[in-house]
Design an enzyme around this catalytic site. Structure first.
Site, mmCIF file in Angstrom:
data_model
loop_
_atom_site.group_PDB
_atom_site.id
_atom_site.type_symbol
_atom_site.label_atom_id
_atom_site.label_comp_id
_atom_site.label_asym_id
_atom_site.label_seq_id
_atom_site.Cartn_x
_atom_site.Cartn_y
_atom_site.Cartn_z
ATOM 1 N N GLY A 1 -0.397 -5.233 -0.282
ATOM 2 C CA GLY A 1 -1.231 -5.005 -1.470
ATOM 3 C C GLY A 1 -0.635 -5.674 -2.702
ATOM 4 C CD GLU B 1 -1.410 -6.259 4.288
ATOM 5 O OE1 GLU B 1 -1.010 -7.330 4.779
ATOM 6 O OE2 GLU B 1 -1.668 -6.132 3.065
ATOM 7 C CB ALA C 1 -0.886 0.000 1.233
ATOM 8 C CD GLU D 1 -4.733 -7.155 -0.079
ATOM 9 O OE1 GLU D 1 -5.899 -7.428 0.246
ATOM 10 O OE2 GLU D 1 -4.207 -6.035 0.097
#
Ligand code: NAD
Length: 710
Positions: free
Chosen positions: A111, A136, A65, A114
């Site tokens: 992220g 995270e 992120a 992901e």
């Protein structure tokens, strides 16, 4: 059109999409990259396209992120919508009907992982250093791009909980064994070739959860085995986190609820929990310190500017004991040639053997090879001859904690060192300015305070003496980064920063004992406060006799300087225990009894320090343990022992494990506000003593509730 992802259509109909975020060293989920991802499904709609390989033009695949953005969110709707927007893009990518393969050429974290999970298959470079996973939780967050729900449906609830709840890196071999990777590749060419082959073999790829008869591996949240696991998971988590990390609870809830829903609804649930995490005080604290402040430190915020970067090619280490052996090992690991010197060849060899022991273990576990081990050990020369120090760029002294011995080795080493080379002491208690008196060039003399065990502890406290030059500091700073550790820079003072503040934690716990607080309540309060070890157990580890010795040395030193010594509130207890031979773990008895079965609080403690009829609430104990440390850290800032708030926070978490969810000893103050801190500190001072009187700088800031940091 975004320039963060370039695409190239091959003659075989396979589109290669390469992430390469402009102006950033790593791919992160910044707006430009997200925009690029959003354009991919439309490109795939082209009838000429048969499938897509998603890869990266940088060393990593995607690091996660964009935290710059995350901290600008002030309302829960913002992270919720941000997370839903990313999910929509990833969902479009996985449901457009043609196969997409993630070719993981480097780290895919947070992220980034992901994105990979939203592809129909993943192939990674077979590199033991490559990191995959969802870290995270380490910043108080959870995966908000559908990661919890895709993992749940790929590897089942228990493994998804582990991956998201612990945040550990998943090595390539393990990811493959778990089925998260379909294959591995030797190099980039093979990576792309294997991705092409997978696409050719799977022309109509769809995610498992989009297949009609899909079932969660191991069963959904109602399956008997899962129900059993879910019944104990919260208590297992609480045993480690003491409820201080809401993200862990949110991750468990999110997986449990997601395991009862279809994929799209489960994704909405994940976004709600993601928003709750983002808005939490804990995430704000951790992102502030463990991301922004840590990065600033690593980029050289505490390093003098305008001095060219230096590199140590040859290092001298004096004293091959526990610390010297460790320093030699971590330096050789970073490719530095090391001379490890002791008074006898046997002692020097023993220091080198420390590294050998670690490496043998690594080879056994498959984390290193015999060739790498031998090459690393060949860089360490164990010796008794000072002449071997010729050509060293830096010498670190780690001999006995004795001024006379340290003075002698300083002189001997300096006689062989180039005039501009740095001499550093790893002393844990002796002020650097005093030790520098033995040096012929005190401007090149500095403190490099390593922590034990050196190979595991991430911090080095750099201590600047009165005469230490900026160039010396810069060289020491560069060396710490070179060996992969995090430097904080402090000015000289008794106990420097870390030992001084850490000592207040232990002493506060011991002071409670004397007041009649039950020892078990003290120990539990330490853990509830978020500290890695309770205060009495910690004093046992350090040893009570060492604590007493340091206190007595300090008293003598201060008397010699004509200064008064205020004995810490718990020291009388330490003396009492030492008098009856209970000197700590090394003696098998201290606050605890130690035997083969483990350790237990010594039953005699409550006879020696009778338990008061009325016990204080745990909250009071927790506050005392945390306020004692935070107030002392603020005093270090007032006295300019600390040069920055970032160093104070990072030093506290990396040095002695100050509760990470508070973001460090000074962020603890800022999170509650200086005004509230001062008010509570005064209450504690009235009840327990002047040590809680808030630091002058705090009192001043409290007038306007101004924070210590930025
Ligand atoms: P140690 O006793 O394990 O090792 C000291 C080594 O120095 C021994 O091998 C000894 O033979 C050698 N030595 C003694 N005199 C010497 C001389 N004249 N020339 C060369 N070598 C000599 O001690 P340690 O725990 O490794 O501590 C070393 C230093 O590091 C001390 O100053 C200590 O305060 C500091 N330190 C220790 C820790 C810790 O946790 N142990 C942490 C931080 C700093």
């Amino acid at each position: 059109m975004s320039h963060a992802i370039t695409t190239e259509l091959g003659s075989d109909g396979i589109l290669v999409a390469t992430m390469n975020l402009p102006g950033r060293p790593m791919n992160v989920l910044a707006d430009a990259l997200v925009q690029g991802l959003s354009e991919l499904p439309a490109k795939m709609a082209d009838p000429a396209v048969k499938g897509m390989i998603l890869t990266s033009g940088k060393a990593d695949f995607c690091a996660g992120a964009d935290l710059d953005r995350l901290v600008t969110w002030t309302k829960p709707e913002e992270p919720f919508e941000g997370s839903m927007a990313l999910k929509k893009i990833l969902r479009a990518l996985e449901t457009q009907g043609k196969p997409v393969v993630a070719a993981l050429n480097g780290h895919a974290l947070g992220g980034g992982f992901e994105i990979a999970l939203a592809c129909h298959a993943r192939i990674a470079l077979d590199d033991p250093g490559l990191k995959l996973g969802q870290p995270e939780v380490k910043l108080g967050l959870l995966p908000g791009g559908g990661g919890t729900q895709r993992l749940l449906r790929l590897v089942g609830l228990q493994q998804a909980m582990q991956i998201c709840g612990e945040g550990a890196d998943i090595p390539v071999a393990k990811a493959r064994a778990m089925g998260l990777l379909v294959d591995v590749a030797r190099d980039r060419d093979e990576l792309v070739a294997k991705a092409r082959a997978w696409i050719a073999a799977n022309p109509k790829a769809a995610q498992p959860w989009d297949q009609p008869k899909f079932k969660i591996p191991g069963g959904d949240s109602r399956a008997p085995a899962t129900v059993q696991m879910l019944a104990i998971a919260p208590s297992v988590a609480a045993a480690k986190s003491w409820g201080n990390y809401p993200a862990i609870t949110h991750i468990m809830s999110c997986l449990f609820e997601g395991g009862l829903l279809d994929f799209d609804n489960a994704c909405v649930v994940e976004s709600r929990y993601f928003a709750a995490c983002v808005m939490s005080r804990e995430a704000r604290n951790m992102v502030n310190t463990l991301w922004f402040q840590l990065n600033a430190i690593k980029k050289g915020a505490s390093r003098p500017q305008g001095i060219a970067r230096s590199q140590v090619k040859k290092l001298g280490v004096l004293g091959a004991g526990m610390m010297g052996g460790g320093i030699a090992y971590v330096s050789a690991r970073a490719g530095i040639e090391v001379v490890l010197l002791d008074t006898t060849q046997e002692a020097a060899d023993r220091g080198k053997a420390y590294g050998q022991g670690l490496l043998d273990k690594a080879v056994k576990k498959g984390r290193s090879t015999p060739e790498k081990r031998d090459a690393l050990l060949a860089r360490i020369k164990a010796t008794t001859s000072y002449d071997d120090l010729q050509g060293c760029d830096l010498v670190v002294e780690a001999v006995f904690e004795d001024r006379a011995i340290k003075a002698e080795v300083t002189k001997k080493a300096e006689a062989r060192l180039g005039a501009d080379k740095v001499f550093a002491s790893n002393t844990s208690t002796l002020p650097i300015t005093g030790l520098a008196q033995a040096s012929g060039r005190p401007q090149h003399f500095i403190g490099l305070h390593f922590f034990s065990p050196v190979d595991k502890m991430p911090l080095v406290e750099i201590i600047v003496g009165k005469q230490t030059s900026d160039a010396t500091l810069a060289q020491a700073f560069d060396y710490v980064l070179q060996i992969g550790k995090t430097p904080i820079v402090v000015n000289d003072s008794r106990g420097f920063y870390t030992s001084r503040v850490f000592g207040t934690y232990v002493m506060e716990g011991i002071a409670m004992l004397k007041e009649g607080v039950h020892p078990r309540s003290i120990e539990v309060a330490g853990l509830q406060a978020g500290m890695p070890m309770p205060p009495l157990a910690l004093q046992d580890e350090v040893s009570l006799s060492l604590g007493l010795h340091v206190a007595e040395q300090t008293k003598k030193d201060l008397a010699a300087e004509g200064k008064a010594y205020a004995e810490p509130a718990g020291m009388a207890v330490v003396r009492q225990l030492c008098e009856i031979g209970r000197v700590g773990k090394k003696a098998g008895q201290g606050f605890y009894d130690y035997d083969a079965a483990g350790k237990r609080l010594w039953p005699g403690l409550t006879a020696m320090f009778p338990v008061a009829a009325e016990q204080p609430p745990q909250r009071e104990l927790i506050d005392r343990l945390l306020f004692a440390q935070a107030n002392e850290a603020a005093r270090c800032l007032d006295e300019q022992v600390l040069r920055s708030v970032a160093d104070g926070n990072i030093g506290s978490i990396f040095g002695w494990g100050f509760a990470p969810f508070h973001g460090g000893a000074l962020q603890f103050v800022d999170a509650m506000g200086t005004r509230a801190f001062v008010a509570r500190a005064r209450e504690l001072a009235a009840r327990y003593g002047a040590r809680f009187e808030p630091a002058a700088g705090l009192v001043k800031r409290a007038e306007t509730n101004a924070p210590l940091g930025g």
